[in-house]
Every structure is written in structure tokens, then in C-alpha cells.
Design a protein around this motif. Structure first.
Motif, PDB file in Angstrom:
ATOM      1  N   ALA A 557       0.862  -1.181   0.000  1.00  0.00           N
ATOM      2  CA  ALA A 557       0.000   0.000   0.000  1.00  0.00           C
ATOM      3  C   ALA A 557       0.897   1.228   0.000  1.00  0.00           C
ATOM      4  CB  ALA A 557      -0.917   0.012   1.224  1.00  0.00           C
ATOM      5  N   GLY A 558       0.600   2.160  -0.880  1.00  0.00           N
ATOM      6  CA  GLY A 558       1.408   3.359  -0.967  1.00  0.00           C
ATOM      7  C   GLY A 558       0.572   4.550  -1.395  1.00  0.00           C
ATOM      8  N   ALA A 559       1.082   5.725  -1.071  1.00  0.00           N
ATOM      9  CA  ALA A 559       0.417   6.971  -1.455  1.00  0.00           C
ATOM     10  C   ALA A 559       1.449   7.907  -2.070  1.00  0.00           C
ATOM     11  CB  ALA A 559      -0.244   7.630  -0.247  1.00  0.00           C
ATOM     12  N   VAL A 560       1.025   8.604  -3.124  1.00  0.00           N
ATOM     13  CA  VAL A 560       1.894   9.543  -3.832  1.00  0.00           C
ATOM     14  C   VAL A 560       1.219  10.903  -3.845  1.00  0.00           C
ATOM     15  CG1 VAL A 560       3.012  10.103  -6.026  1.00  0.00           C
ATOM     16  CG2 VAL A 560       2.784   7.706  -5.311  1.00  0.00           C
ATOM     17  N   PHE A 561       1.952  11.935  -3.430  1.00  0.00           N
ATOM     18  CA  PHE A 561       1.479  13.305  -3.540  1.00  0.00           C
ATOM     19  C   PHE A 561       2.373  14.036  -4.534  1.00  0.00           C
ATOM     20  CE2 PHE A 561       1.889  17.784  -2.197  1.00  0.00           C
ATOM     21  CZ  PHE A 561       0.586  18.202  -2.467  1.00  0.00           C
ATOM     22  N   LYS A 562       1.742  14.731  -5.481  1.00  0.00           N
ATOM     23  CA  LYS A 562       2.487  15.385  -6.555  1.00  0.00           C
ATOM     24  C   LYS A 562       2.392  16.905  -6.386  1.00  0.00           C
ATOM     25  CE  LYS A 562       2.124  13.687 -10.697  1.00  0.00           C
ATOM     26  NZ  LYS A 562       3.504  13.221 -10.862  1.00  0.00           N
ATOM     27  N   PRO A 563       3.433  17.518  -5.799  1.00  0.00           N
ATOM     28  CA  PRO A 563       3.429  18.989  -5.681  1.00  0.00           C
ATOM     29  C   PRO A 563       3.398  19.664  -7.045  1.00  0.00           C
ATOM     30  CG  PRO A 563       5.132  17.983  -4.298  1.00  0.00           C
ATOM     31  CD  PRO A 563       4.626  16.919  -5.200  1.00  0.00           C
ATOM     32  N   THR A 564       4.081  19.049  -8.027  1.00  0.00           N
ATOM     33  CA  THR A 564       4.058  19.535  -9.401  1.00  0.00           C
ATOM     34  C   THR A 564       3.891  18.340 -10.322  1.00  0.00           C
ATOM     35  OG1 THR A 564       6.453  19.346  -9.744  1.00  0.00           O
ATOM     36  CG2 THR A 564       5.646  21.415  -8.785  1.00  0.00           C
ATOM     37  N   LYS A 565       3.676  18.625 -11.578  1.00  0.00           N
ATOM     38  CA  LYS A 565       3.485  17.558 -12.550  1.00  0.00           C
ATOM     39  C   LYS A 565       4.700  16.648 -12.635  1.00  0.00           C
ATOM     40  CE  LYS A 565       2.561  16.812 -17.483  1.00  0.00           C
ATOM     41  NZ  LYS A 565       2.306  17.464 -18.787  1.00  0.00           N
TER      42      LYS A 565
END
Length: 841
Positions: A557-565
Motif C-alpha cells: 500500500a502506498g500513497a503519492v502526492f504530486k506537488p508539481t506535474k
């Protein structure tokens, strides 16, 4: 879980099996899919064998599942630490084997000779043995072997617990080899190399488009070399890999591929360690001793000398290693519109190898010696004052066969405000490994090993001046004078291991419509049944088998947050599971099923547990310069539990614990249009937290029998073997004046340990009271850290012809590439140079 013992007929039938699938290691960001189904890319920039585009992330035309059906997101959006070694890096660094290529990746070290794999691939990722977690196009490859690179498009390394993606395996990660397969456009490439140490190599890669929808491709290789700085050693091999695809660019595609590799070489184990230390013999100084491979030595008998780099203790008349690998793959794919793809991959894999492999010395003190003078008894002089090496021969001949099949379904869909990229599938495989030995007399029944008789038979040789051309004659026994050929052991003495896998998996990458937040989930179920038929002592003994079934769930299980493209922050949790007998005897198997059917052995079989691990990881990724340069960083902790350890003579327990934690940074791509870089740094704090117990024997006293007692293992609290705390790699290349290029690499590894031992002893009195005498010496067999520097220069002669020169180990550094737990360490080649003429049309 279940286990059972069954009677088996004297002749065993060959398994009928069928295939496994395309495991995942992620491709590089916007990696050009090597599969023929991949759609065309626009605005591509070729760098280090990886095509990066400005439409890589969330492009409707980009299908990561075309590379790997279990991959549900591009690398930037995947919450895992992943390294991709492109074909150009492999070529520029002059890599000829998988081990050569993997040395460019920080955090990977290499172990020596375990489980019948003398000089084959045994990579350690983040400190964990990953020999059994190597895949070719996603299909597990269990046979012990040395892998070539002539038919490789790229190598994908996924770090961290990874059983969800690949099934049973290591806590450290997996290695997936991506093969060269047909492309839509025709091209022809060839390389010819010649260099020092009689280095000769030729490769060819031809892709022919038969029509707009059909193509064939053939990759081939011939290789012949000696080894720089290692007298007598040679390596010869050849291989061919044809493939064909029908349906390129259409909804339905069929690919058939075959791979064959043959090797013939004189195996090289390297140099023995200097000291030994145990409860029975310890010739090392007092204290904590870093026991390194022999170099400048003074024996107990007063002989002083230097063991040079080119010293080889083997015998040309006895030692050899030959192997064959054959692999056939059939894949069919069909697209249901643009959002659903169904694919089936079937694979048959066959490996054979036979070898007589020298292990110099026998850990009984021949190098330095155990006495200051020699004794002569009955006309035979025992050379115990040092200066000798026993030429111990380890032998094996064996076959592995595996059949596997994997069915994959990938789909993209929406549920309200969420986007889903789903991969699900089924896997089935059957694997069989049969191994025996060669019958060779080498003095193993004689103690002490080195005396006037064993030296006369060339069982023992000089520490300082061995002669690999000594004439070896095999006798029916150590004391017989009747010569006999070296033959294979009888079929009834062969050990047979079998593995049967049924698995199902599901992955989902879930993103909001703006794709700022992505959740990656995955789960896998494996039903793994393993069976062993131990070898027998005689033809009249009856075959029996031991078997065990484990049902295993793993997940991530993982989560990714994208501050920019073009950037991402991630956190992930993943697990792995290693059931008993996972390697089927093709590697180090600390949790084997056993070889006897006594009541005690069956009780142990019933108690066996699955070793489990979990990895916590957080990291960041960013693509710079319009996606031309990828930077990554992570910190992690991996913990294993249920490792099998010894408690006492009748008991084992599954309480062993190991922990590896640290961080990594990586870089891959172009700093400028003409300047490429690849590499990174890793820091590993890897400790054995509970190593179990070790046995000591208190000798008999009068009428009181000897007693065996157990003490805490010397390994507890120490650094993982085969693991470098600090590891740095960089390969860079700069092009100028449109025709010329200069490049080079720097590779650093800190000290690597092979194993530990001490001289604790146990004694008893007439009343049976046992006293443990503490150790006065602890030796840590290890190889020192080193820097290795390489260089490369190239010139573009014409638009189709290039010339390059590689110099490896530029400073001629004396260093060791593998540390065995005892006996020896493998010494790396000295400085070598070779030129390559390349043609591409």
C-alpha cells in the motif's frame, strides 16, 4: 499449511508444467516499452538507453502495462524505489554479464558460492540474498547460472519487500531482465571487441520488418577471454536469441521467442583467508581480528612471502564449469478497445550445469599453520606449520526445468471522481531441480589435510607458488593407487526438488481527476507446494519424498502526492514471504525441508514457518530539464521475522530477526544535451538482531560421555554478511564536437563481511558440570573497501560506424568482489582495456 511424506517410485517422471508471468519492476519514467504493442512516442529524447518524453506522465497514449502488466503507473507515480539500467549504460560501461551491469547500481553487492552456484549470479539487494528473485520478462528463473547481456534491453531493479509483485522471494527486492524483442522498424547492429588478456567478443542484433504488422529479431554473441591479473583463468561462451512477432500495431499480437546460452570456463574462487578460529583450532591473534584474504604472510614455521594477485590454486586437469540455458516463450495479447488488454505468457526454461570448483583451504589452518614444527609419523610428514593450501573440490551436475503460465488483464476505468488503473491476473508454475555430484578423490578423508602423500598427489599445494598445470590423477579413494575417470554420481544419489505454484493478484492505482494524490494498492495470494526426494546411499534403498504446502498472502500500500506535474513525494508499505525450500536447492537454503524421514525430522517439517519481511519507505522523485534528468531519494527500514535458527541439537526455532535500514539517492539522465550521468549512493545499516545458537562440545571425561551445549551465536548484533554499509557509483559520458565522447566511472564499496567465528570452548568435570570458556579471539572474515575507476573514449567515424576504447580498473586496484563465509574471497580482475568497433544501420 500441510506437510506429508510419501513413497516415490525409483524412477521419477519429468514434470509437465506451464508458465508464470510478467512480474513487475517498474520501467523508467516514460521508458520506451520494449514490447511490440507499445504505441509510438512523440518528442522523445534518447538518454542512457531510456527514452524520456514530455508526455510521459498521464499521457493517454502511454501504456505502462505494455511493458509490464502488473505496472499500473509510470515510475514517477509509483511509490517504490526502482532503478532501470538501460541498454546504453550496459554498452558504455563495457558490461558483458548481468553482474557487470548490476555493479553500476548502489546498494547491490555479491555473495560467493552457495547452494551449487560457484561463480554464478548471487546479488544481495539492501543486504538480502536475491538470487531466487531474478526474473526474465517477469518469469521467475531459478536455475543457478551466470547471465549474459547480449539479449537484454534493460534491467529493472525494484528495491524493498516485493512478493506482491513477484511471488515468493527476498526481502531486499527483485531483478527483472527485459529481453530484446521485435520492433516495427528494421535495423542492423553489430559490435566487435578486442583487448588485453586476449579479450575477444562479437555481438549482433538484427531486426527485420517483414510487413507493417510482422517482424523478426535475432541477437547473437560469441565471447572468449582470459582474465586480467588471473593466470590460467579463461571464459568462453556463445548465445543466440531469435524472436518473432505477428500483429504489430494491431489489437491482437503474437510473440514467440527463444534463448540459448552455452558457457565453458575455468572457475576461479580467488584467494584463501589468512586465519581460522574455532573451538578446536585458532591461529589468529587475540582480540577482534579483521581476517582478510591472504597477502603478506609469515607462517608459524617462519616462512615469509607475498601472495600475488595472479595466484591460482586450481587445477586445469580437474577443474571446469560448463552450462547450457534454453528458454522458450510464447505470448499472445489482445486489446478490447483502448482501455482493456488481455495477455497470456507461457514459458519453458531449462538449465544444465556441471562443474568441479576449487575452494582453496579448508578452514583448518593450512595457510598460517597450527604448529611451529612439522611431525613425521610412519614415514609421512604432516605439514602443519603453514605455507600450504588444500585444493578442495566442490562438484555438481544438475538440471532445472520450469513450465509456467500467466494470464493478465489490465483495465482503465472511472468510478465517480476517481480514476483506476487496474491489473489482475493468475499464475501457475511447476519447477523441478535435480542435482548430483562428480566422484573425485581430493584428500577429504585425510587429517591433517596437507602431508607428504597429499602433496605428491597434488591435493595440497604451495601457498606462494601453486602450479595450475600440476597433473591431476583421480583415484578410487584417497589412499588407493588405482586410477579412475571422474564420473557423475549414480542417479539414485541425486536429490530432486519440485515446486508448484498457483497464484492470483490484484493491483489498483487510484487517482483523483487532478492527479495530485495517487493511492497504490496491491495484494497477492500464493499456494506454494514444495517437495524434495533426497539422494540415496545405495541403489537398493527406497525413494521417499517430503513435502509441504504454504498458503501465503502478501500486500503493498502506498500513497503519492504530486506537488508539481514532474515531482512526487511518496510513502509505502510492502511485504514479502519466503516459504520453506523456496530456492529448490538452487541457492542458499537456510529453511530446507530436510533429507531424512525420522520422527524428529518429520516433527521439524511440521514446524517449518514462512520467513516474512516488511518494508517501510518514504521518498521523493523529480524529473528535471523537461524530463531529461531523473533524481530520486528514499529512506527505508526492512525487518524480517521467522528466520530459522538453531536452539539445540533437537530443536530449531523461527525467532531469527534481521533489520536493514538506511537511505539511497539516485540520478539518471542528461545534465545537458551532451552530458549524461547514471548512478547514486546508498547507506545500509544492516544488523543481525537474533542469530540463534551455536553448538559447543564438551569432551568426555572418564566414563562420562561428551556433552553438546549451546551458546549465543557469534553473528548476533553484527553487520549482515555480503553487505556494504556505504556504496557509491557514477557513470558519466560527455559528447563534444559532434564526433567525440569521453566518459568514465567511479565505484566505491566499503568493507564487506563474509562471516564470523570465535574460539569459545566447553569443558566438563567428572560430575558433568559444563564450563564455557569465553572467546579470546573473534575473527570477522571480510574484504576491505575499495575505489575502482573506469574510463571510456569514443569517436564517430561515420554516421554508421563508431569506435570506442574502454579501460576497466584504471589504477589496477587489487580488490575483492565477493566474500565467502569461510575459506576464500573472490579477487577481481586487474586493469584491462579493449576496443570496440560498432556498426548500426
Amino acid at each position: 499449511m500441510e506437510h506429508r511424506i510419501t513413497a516415490a517410485p525409483g524412477s521419477s517422471s519429468l514434470l509437465a508444467l506451464s508458465c508464470i508471468g510478467f512480474i513487475a519492476s517498474a520501467p523508467a519514467t516514460a521508458q520506451t516499452p520494449p514490447q511490440p504493442a507499445a504505441p509510438p512516442r512523440e518528442n522523445g529524447v534518447e538518454l542512457q538507453g531510456v527514452t524520456v518524453t514530455d508526455t510521459a506522465i498521464d499521457s493517454a497514449s502511454y501504456k505502462p502495462e505494455a511493458v509490464n502488466p502488473k505496472l499500473t503507473a509510470p515510475l514517477l507515480d509509483t511509490p517504490r524505489s526502482i532503478v532501470v539500467i538501460g541498454e546504453q549504460v550496459i554498452k558504455d560501461t563495457g558490461s558483458a554479464t548481468l553482474v557487470d551491469a548490476l555493479r553500476t547500481v548502489p546498494g547491490i553487492t555479491f555473495g560467493a558460492a552457495e547452494g551449487g552456484n560457484p561463480i554464478g549470479d548471487r546479488p544481495f539487494i539492501r543486504g538480502f540474498d536475491s538470487q531466487g528473485s531474478t526474473y526474465v520478462d517477469g518469469v521467475r528463473s531459478i536455475g543457478a547460472q551466470t547471465r549474459e547481456v547480449f539479449a537484454i534491453e534493460q534491467v529493472q531493479v525494484v528495491r524493498g519487500s516485493d512478493s506482491t509483485l513477484g511471488g515468493r522471494g527476498s526481502a531486499g527486492g527483485t531483478i527483472n531482465i527485459v529481453s530484446k524483442l521485435p520492433q516495427a522498424d528494421s535495423f542492423y547492429r553489430a559490435d566487435g571487441s578486442y583487448g588485453t588478456a586476449d579479450y575477444k567478443r562479437a555481438t549482433a542484433d538484427a531486426n527485420v520488418a517483414l510487413s507493417p504488422i510482422a517482424a523478426i529479431r535475432i541477437a547473437a554473441m560469441w565471447h572468449d577471454q582470459d582474465v586480467a591479473g588471473r593466470d590460467a583463468i579463461f571464459q568462453k561462451r556463445w548465445g543466440v536469441a531469435p524472436s518473432a512477432t505477428i500483429g504489430l500495431g494491431t489489437p491482437t499480437r503474437l510473440t514467440a521467442a527463444y534463448y540459448h546460452l552455452h558457457t565453458n570456463e575455468l572457475p576461479d574462487s580467488g584467494l584463501p583467508y589468512t586465519y581460522v578460529c574455532s573451538a578446536t583450532v585458532c591461529n589468529a591473534p587475540a582480540g577482534y581480528v579483521l581476517d582478510e584474504p591472504v597477502h603478506h604472510v609469515t607462517t608459524l614455521g617462519g616462512q615469509t612471502g607475498t601472495v600475488s594477485r595472479n595466484t591460482f590454486y586450481g587445477l586445469k586437469d580437474r577443474d571446469f564449469r560448463r552450462s547450457n540455458q534454453d528458454q522458450a516463450t510464447l505470448r499472445v495479447e489482445h486489446d478490447f478497445g483502448r482501455r482493456i488488454t488481455l495477455r497470456n505468457t507461457a514459458r519453458f526454461d531449462h538449465t544444465w550445469q556441471g562443474y568441479s570448483f576449487l575452494l582453496p583451504d579448508d578452514s583448518t589452518g593450512n595457510v598460517v599453520g597450527t604448529t611451529t614444527t612439522n611431525a613425521t609419523v610412519g614415514g609421512v610428514t604432516n605439514f602443519t606449520n603453514g605455507g600450504y593450501v588444500w585444493r578442495r573440490a566442490n562438484t555438481r551436475q544438475g538440471i532445472t526445468n520450469s513450465f509456467s503460465d500467466q494470464l493478465d488483464l489490465t483495465a482503465k476505468l472511472r468510478t465517480g471522481p476517481l480514476r483506476h488503473s487496474i491489473a489482475t491476473g493468475l499464475e501457475w508454475s511447476e519447477e523441478r531441480a535435480r542435482r548430483g555430484t562428480y566422484v573425485i578423490a581430493t584428500g577429504s578423508t585425510i587429517s591433517p589435510r596437507c602431508n607428504s602423500n597429499t602433496i605428491a598427489r597434488y591435493y595440497c599445494t604451495s601457498l606462494f607458488n601453486p602450479n595450475p598445470n600440476d597433473p591431476f590423477v583421480n583415484y578410487t579413494s584417497d589412499t588407493s593407487t588405482v586410477a579412475t575417470p571422474i564420473v557423475k554420481s549414480a542417479p539414485y544419489a541425486d536429490t530432486i526438488n519440485e515446486g508448484f505454484t498457483k497464484a492470483a493478484y490484484l493491483f489498483d492505482s487510484i487517482s483523483m481527476l487532478d492527479e495530485r494524490l495517487i493511492v497504490n494498492l496491491g495484494a497477492r495470494y500464493d499456494n506454494f507446494r514444495s517437495k524434495v526426494q533426497p539422494g540415496l546411499a545405495s541403489a537398493t534403498a527406497g525413494r521417499f519424498s517430503l513435502s509441504r504446502t504454504n498458503n501465503v498472502w502478501t500486500y503493498q500500500a502506498g500513497a503519492v502526492f504530486k506537488p508539481t506535474k514532474n515531482s512526487s513525494l511518496y510513502a509505502t508499505f510492502a511485504t514479502s514471504a519466503t516459504p520453506p525450500n523456496s530456492l529448490l536447492g538452487e541457492g542458499s537454503e537456510p529453511n530446507a525441508l530436510g533429507t531424512t524421514n525420522t520422527a524428529q525430522a518429520l516433527a521439524l517439517l511440521d514446524q517449518l514457518k514462512v520467513e516474512r519481511s516488511k518494508t517501510y519507505e518514504v521518498g521523493a522523485k523529480i524529473d528535471l530539464f523537461d524530463g531529461r534528468l531523473a533524481l530520486t531519494g528514499d529512506i527505508f527500514r526492512t525487518e524480517t521475522t521467522n528466520a530459522r535458527v538453531t536452539i539445540d541439537a533437537n530443536t530449531v526455532a523461527f525467532i531469527g530477526k534481521r533489520r536493514s535500514q538506511g537511505g539511497e539517492i539516485g540520478f539518471n539522465g542528461n545534465i545537458t544535451k551532451d552530458w549524461t550521468v547514471f548512478g547514486g549512493y546508498s547507506y545500509l545499516d544492516a544488523k543481525i538482531r537474533d542469530g540463534g545458537q551455536s553448538a559447543l562440545t564438551a569432551a568426555a571425561v572418564g566414563a562420562r560421555a561428551a556433552q553438546t551445549v549451546y551458546v549465543d551465536s557469534v553473528n548476533t548484533g553484527r553487520q549482515f554478511p555480503q553487505t556494504a554499509k556505504h556504496n557509491f557509483t557514477i557513470w558519466t559520458n560527455y559528447s563534444f564536437a559532434k564526433r567525440f565522447s569521453l566518459g568514465g566511472g567511479a565505484f566505491y564499496s566499503s568493507r564487506v563481511f563474509g562471516g564470523y567465528s570465535d574460539n569459545r570452548t566447553a569443558t566438563q568435570n567428572a560430575a558433568g558440570v559444563v564450563t564455557i570458556t569465553p572467546a579470546t579471539t573473534v575473527i570477522a572474515r571480510s574484504v576491505p573497501g575499495y575505489w575502482r575507476l573506469d574510463a571510456r573514449a569514443g569517436v564517430k567515424i561515420t554516421s554508421k560506424l563508431n569506435l570506442s576504447v574502454n579501460v576497466n580498473n584504471l589504477t589496477n586496484k587489487r580488490y575483492f568482489s565477493q566474500a565467502y563465509s569461510s575459506h576464500y574471497a573472490t579477487i577481481a580482475p586487474g586493469r584491462s582495456a579493449f576496443g570496440t568497433l560498432s556498426f548500426a544501420y
